[in-house]
Design an enzyme around this catalytic site. Structure first.
Site, short mmCIF file in Angstrom:
data_model
loop_
_atom_site.label_atom_id
_atom_site.label_comp_id
_atom_site.label_asym_id
_atom_site.label_seq_id
_atom_site.Cartn_x
_atom_site.Cartn_y
_atom_site.Cartn_z
N HIS A 99 0.88 -1.17 0.00
CA HIS A 99 0.00 0.00 0.00
C HIS A 99 0.92 1.22 0.00
CE1 HIS A 99 -2.26 -2.99 2.45
NE2 HIS A 99 -3.36 -2.44 1.98
N ASP A 102 2.37 1.94 3.31
CA ASP A 102 3.36 1.01 3.89
C ASP A 102 4.77 1.48 3.61
OD1 ASP A 102 1.14 -0.64 4.27
OD2 ASP A 102 1.53 -1.77 2.43
N GLU A 230 -10.75 -6.91 -4.20
CA GLU A 230 -10.51 -7.93 -3.17
C GLU A 230 -11.72 -7.98 -2.23
OE1 GLU A 230 -6.63 -7.77 -1.23
OE2 GLU A 230 -7.51 -8.64 0.57
N GLU A 266 -8.85 -13.61 -1.17
CA GLU A 266 -8.11 -13.90 0.06
C GLU A 266 -8.81 -15.00 0.83
OE1 GLU A 266 -6.43 -10.65 2.23
OE2 GLU A 266 -6.84 -11.61 4.16
N ASP A 294 -4.69 -13.67 -2.31
CA ASP A 294 -4.02 -13.34 -1.06
C ASP A 294 -3.98 -14.62 -0.23
OD1 ASP A 294 -3.31 -10.78 -1.61
OD2 ASP A 294 -4.58 -9.82 -0.10
N ASP A 305 -10.36 -11.48 10.85
CA ASP A 305 -9.34 -11.73 9.83
C ASP A 305 -8.00 -11.94 10.54
OD1 ASP A 305 -8.44 -11.88 7.25
OD2 ASP A 305 -8.39 -9.72 6.90
N ASP A 307 -5.39 -13.54 9.36
CA ASP A 307 -4.28 -13.43 8.41
C ASP A 307 -3.08 -14.30 8.79
OD1 ASP A 307 -5.64 -11.67 6.78
OD2 ASP A 307 -4.65 -9.87 7.54
N ASP A 337 -0.57 -12.38 2.18
CA ASP A 337 -1.18 -11.34 3.01
C ASP A 337 -1.36 -11.99 4.39
OD1 ASP A 337 -2.48 -9.28 4.13
OD2 ASP A 337 -4.09 -9.13 2.66
C1 XLS Z 1 -7.28 -6.57 4.61
C2 XLS Z 1 -6.86 -6.79 3.23
C3 XLS Z 1 -5.73 -5.90 2.76
C4 XLS Z 1 -5.65 -5.96 1.26
C5 XLS Z 1 -4.92 -4.82 0.63
O1 XLS Z 1 -8.04 -7.32 5.18
O2 XLS Z 1 -6.57 -8.12 3.05
O3 XLS Z 1 -4.54 -6.27 3.34
O4 XLS Z 1 -5.08 -7.14 0.83
O5 XLS Z 1 -5.45 -3.60 0.96
NI NI Z 2 -7.00 -10.23 5.40
NI NI Z 3 -5.65 -9.01 1.45
#
Ligand code: XLS
Ligand code: NI
Ligand code: NI
Length: 440
Positions: A99, A102, A230, A266, A294, A305, A307, A337
């Site tokens: 991003h 980032d 996404e 994702e 993702d 989430d 992740d 991700d």
């Molecule tokens: C958040 C998202 C983010 C996207 C990019 O939940 O996964 O990280 O991948 O903005």
């Molecule tokens: Ni996520």
């Molecule tokens: Ni993502």
């Protein structure tokens, strides 16, 4: 300067290796069906989780011990770039994603923010001249700053809409400058909290307008890459407009955007929407809309989430099955991700996590490829639908019948015979393929 002193280049050493800092299954050079694993899997490191996030959660401050922690402001941003390219090289990954927020801190004005971005982008560009690692996609962070409290392109505030447009405009320029292969839109706060204060129709129409302007500008500057939406059902907003692939697709169709977009799917967002990862991949695939992935995983006990780095082989297998059936990811990739757990705070954990994810998808690839090669599921599915290849079934799919003819046919039926779906047998077969692949 070296940031990860204790880690050397990670090599493929095979399943019997006891070296934790080696790949056991991911062998970038191994050829599967005419392509190398590296070409098929197209792994990518997510800048935000690996270099920017510090492990902060709602109950406590960051825990991550990072060799760049003592830098501040633009020096910090520069140190992260150096660290990033060191990690990319040591992991031997072909792609990364970021991003805008980032890579460079926001300034006190938009102009200052642009200047910060420009400085870091030119540094990244320099690194990319000698690095093999390319930009899979970039995106704009339109959710962290308080100005996005009511959304970005779906904000009630037109000034925020304009500001967001400026950010995406800049993002498209940066993507072009760095040779990004895609551009991503994740609508972090593009949704709503309560209908009591929300004009849903205007918000969605505005989002459609926003995407059209993005498409037009990308064309204007010759940045001809797939745009990726996404989907995510919730978090941070309660109701997100791009809930899942099916919802996103209906949105794109309604606003005549379908030809410019695909989906970035994702895993953890799929499960938050009440779907499996492979369900979302399938919906995108059969509609020709599978753009990128993702790659992460959620926790079945937690409703947010998380992740996590993907380690569930059953899930990577079924995901790779969809991806191979799609003919690969094209310009997309498998972007991690994913974040190390708060307790995995040592720099070395970043390597263990990526190795775990890369090995898990390499196994998934091998198993899925074998399942397809042996037509394990294909043959069963073909047989299961064979009633549509002849007689009345063929008439149905060829559009040669109608309700009156079908009624006449149904009245003539003496018996309807179904056959078993064999779900348990098929699951056992997938297990068998997994275990066979692993034992080789
Ligand atoms: C958040 C998202 C983010 C996207 C990019 O939940 O996964 O990280 O991948 O903005
Ligand atoms: Ni996520
Ligand atoms: Ni993502």
């Amino acid at each position: 300067m070296t940031f990860f002193e204790n880690v050397n280049r990670i090599n493929y050493e095979g399943p019997s290796s006891k070296n934790p800092l080696s790949f056991k299954y991911y062998n970038p050079k191994e050829v599967i069906n005419g392509e190398t694993m590296e070409e098929i899997l197209r792994f990518s490191v997510a800048y935000w989780h690996t270099f920017t996030a510090d492990g902060t959660d709602p109950f406590g401050v960051g825990t991550m011990v990072r060799p760049w922690n003592n830098y501040k402001g633009m020096d910090l941003a520069k140190a992260r770039v150096e660290a990033a390219f060191e990690l990319f090289e040591k992991l031997n990954v072909p792609f990364f994603c970021f991003h805008d927020a980032d890579i460079a801190p926001e300034g006190s004005t938009l102009k200052e923010t642009y200047a910060n971005i420009d400085t870091i982008v030119s540094m990244i560009k320099d690194y990319m001249k000698t690095s093999k690692t390319k930009l899979l996609w970039n995106t704009a962070n339109m959710f962290t700053n308080p100005r996005y409290v009511h959304g970005a392109a779906t904000s009630n505030n037109a000034d925020v809409f304009a500001y967001s447009a400026a950010k995406v405009k800049k993002g498209l320029e940066v993507g072009k400058e760095l040779g990004a292969e895609n551009y991503v839109f994740w609508g972090g706060r593009e949704g709503y909290e309560t209908l009591l204060n929300t004009d849903m129709k205007l918000e969605q129409d505005n989002l459609g307008r926003f995407f059209h302007m993005a498409v037009d500008y990308a064309k204007e500057i010759g940045f001809n890459v797939p745009f990726l939406i996404e989907p995510k059902p919730k978090e941070p907003t309660k109701h997100q407009y791009d809930f899942d692939v099916a919802t996103g697709l209906a949105f794109l169709q309604k606003y005549n955007l379908q030809e410019f977009f695909k989906f970035n799917i994702e895993a953890n967002h799929a499960t938050l929407a009440g779907h499996t990862f492979e369900h979302e991949l399938r919906v995108a695939r059969i509609n020709g809309m599978l753009g990128s992935v993702d790659a992460n995983q959620g926790d079945s006990l937690l409703g947010w989430d998380t992740d996590e780095f993907p380690t569930d082989l059953y899930s990577t297998t079924l995901a790779m099955y969809e991806i191979l059936k799609n003919g690969g990811l094209g310009k997309g990739g498998l972007n991690f991700d994913a974040k190390v757990r708060r307790g995995s705070f040592e720099p070395e954990d970043l390597f263990h996590a990526h190795i775990a994810g890369m090995d898990s998808f390499a196994i998934g690839l091998k198993v899925a490829n074998k399942l397809i090669e042996d037509k394990v599921l294909d043959d069963f599915v073909t047989e299961r639908y064979s009633s549509y290849t002849e007689g009345i079934g063929l008439d149905i799919v060829e559009g040669k019948t109608d309700f009156k003819k079908l009624e006449a046919y149904a009245l003539g039926l003496t018996e309807i015979k179904n056959s078993s779906g064999r779900q348990e047998r098929l699951k056992a077969l997938v297990n068998q393929y997994l275990l066979e692949t692993l034992s080789k």
